[in-house]
Design a protein around this motif. Sequence first.
Motif, mmCIF file in Angstrom:
data_model
loop_
_atom_site.group_PDB
_atom_site.id
_atom_site.type_symbol
_atom_site.label_atom_id
_atom_site.label_comp_id
_atom_site.label_asym_id
_atom_site.label_seq_id
_atom_site.Cartn_x
_atom_site.Cartn_y
_atom_site.Cartn_z
ATOM 1 N N UNK A 39 101.816 20.099 -10.334
ATOM 2 C CA UNK A 39 101.057 19.000 -10.938
ATOM 3 C C UNK A 39 99.627 18.932 -10.405
ATOM 4 N N UNK A 40 99.378 19.578 -9.278
ATOM 5 C CA UNK A 40 98.041 19.509 -8.694
ATOM 6 C C UNK A 40 97.003 20.135 -9.622
ATOM 7 N N UNK A 41 97.307 21.323 -10.125
ATOM 8 C CA UNK A 41 96.378 21.978 -11.042
ATOM 9 C C UNK A 41 96.219 21.169 -12.320
ATOM 10 N N UNK A 42 97.319 20.615 -12.807
ATOM 11 C CA UNK A 42 97.266 19.794 -14.012
ATOM 12 C C UNK A 42 96.404 18.559 -13.796
ATOM 13 N N UNK A 43 96.548 17.936 -12.643
ATOM 14 C CA UNK A 43 95.769 16.748 -12.316
ATOM 15 C C UNK A 43 94.279 17.060 -12.341
ATOM 16 N N UNK A 44 93.889 18.144 -11.687
ATOM 17 C CA UNK A 44 92.473 18.491 -11.611
ATOM 18 C C UNK A 44 91.946 18.935 -12.971
ATOM 19 N N UNK A 45 92.691 19.804 -13.627
ATOM 20 C CA UNK A 45 92.235 20.340 -14.910
ATOM 21 C C UNK A 45 92.176 19.243 -15.968
ATOM 22 N N UNK A 46 93.226 18.404 -16.020
ATOM 23 C CA UNK A 46 93.267 17.361 -17.048
ATOM 24 C C UNK A 46 92.191 16.314 -16.858
#
Length: 431
Positions: A418-425
């Motif tokens: 979810x970390x990448x999703x959090x930053x990217x989103x």
Amino acid sequence: MLLAWDTIDRLNWGARGAHVATHQLVSATGQDIERISGEYQRQSHPINFSLPEQISKPIWKRRNQYGWALAYTQLESVFGAQADYLDIRPETSRQNILDNLDRAPIRRLYDAVRRHDTVVVDGNGDMIFKETPKRNLLADLALIELAHHLGKNIYYVNSIFADSSVTGRNETLARHCVDTLRKCDAVAFRDPQSRELYLELGGREDARCVPDSLFHWTDKLQNSRQHLPENGDFLIPYTQERDTYFGTLRFEEEYVCLTGGSRAAFTQQKASDGYCRLVERLQELDLPVYLVPTGAGDRFMYDVAEETGVPIVPAEVPILMGGAILANARLFVTGRYHPSIMAAAGGTPCVFLGADSHKTRSLQRMLGYDEPSVFSAIPSPEEHGDILDRCRELLAGGSAIRDRIQREAQARAEETEELATLIHGTDDQSR
């Protein structure tokens, strides 16, 4: 993207491993990533001196040795000179940076932030509200303030948010942390208890809880037995190839690991004495006990090894090899956070000792321990019986307990994505 901070040069297993894992996770955003040195967290830089830093800094360091150096620094201080650009007030730290761009290290920090649209700060174990703030944390807050001033997208991730178990809460520091985190585009804490305290102190409601990045290595470590040499001589690292280490470690047999902790590290001699007695009791389990120092704070364990004759794993071993040692132990007695995550990847049950925050208790919640318990950072002889009872209970649980811990670790590993999703989103929404 700018990622702070690069800490792979530190001895501490958490600093080494968690940073690499964080980099691997944020790399999934597809952006080019520049890593800024963790040296900025450790190395002070004097400001507002009339002389260049290459002259003023050595003089400042010698102020307690030479009268002329003390006189010089006192004179400069009258006109606003300071030993460091970091201050407990993040806005002051930011202004100190802006006012001292003629200082080469400060200019490099400023330029690194300026040339990126996105700044990710890996909070790791920094945000603990100690009476004397850790410089690591002051650097985190300063970087957020600078990035906000320059209009960047900011993410503070993988962080603890905790009162000190030693000094209690530094209310001023806690307030600065809450206020500064409001300037981030997103905030993610590494455990539920951190997020709960953050909300209790008036933090933003959209703060997330994403498990520590080091859980990302669960797949690497869960079947790592094949990578452990039967003869421990083959993992002795450069700089530690001494007779005392050869012929002491065997990994084809079952073993118990013991490490130090952030709170035990505060009193090295007391820790050494207490751990010598603890080792003697752990030997009643009839399994080899291996000491596993995982950072500079565990240096007292080398004295314990010499005093007790118990084998020790040098802290300088490659980080994945260290993780494999813990992941394949029968039992781990520890006051350390990140090493416990490594152990969990292989299902190794832990008996937890006290730390400088809530981390060893909160981790048990994340790993599904039925009755989370924490013994003293340096257990007293009166606690030894209870510790042995807990050890025997976990050992008796056999594969059932190991399977349960490993399942929970795997679930946490999946959640780290979810970390990448959090930053990217969030980054997309800000454009």
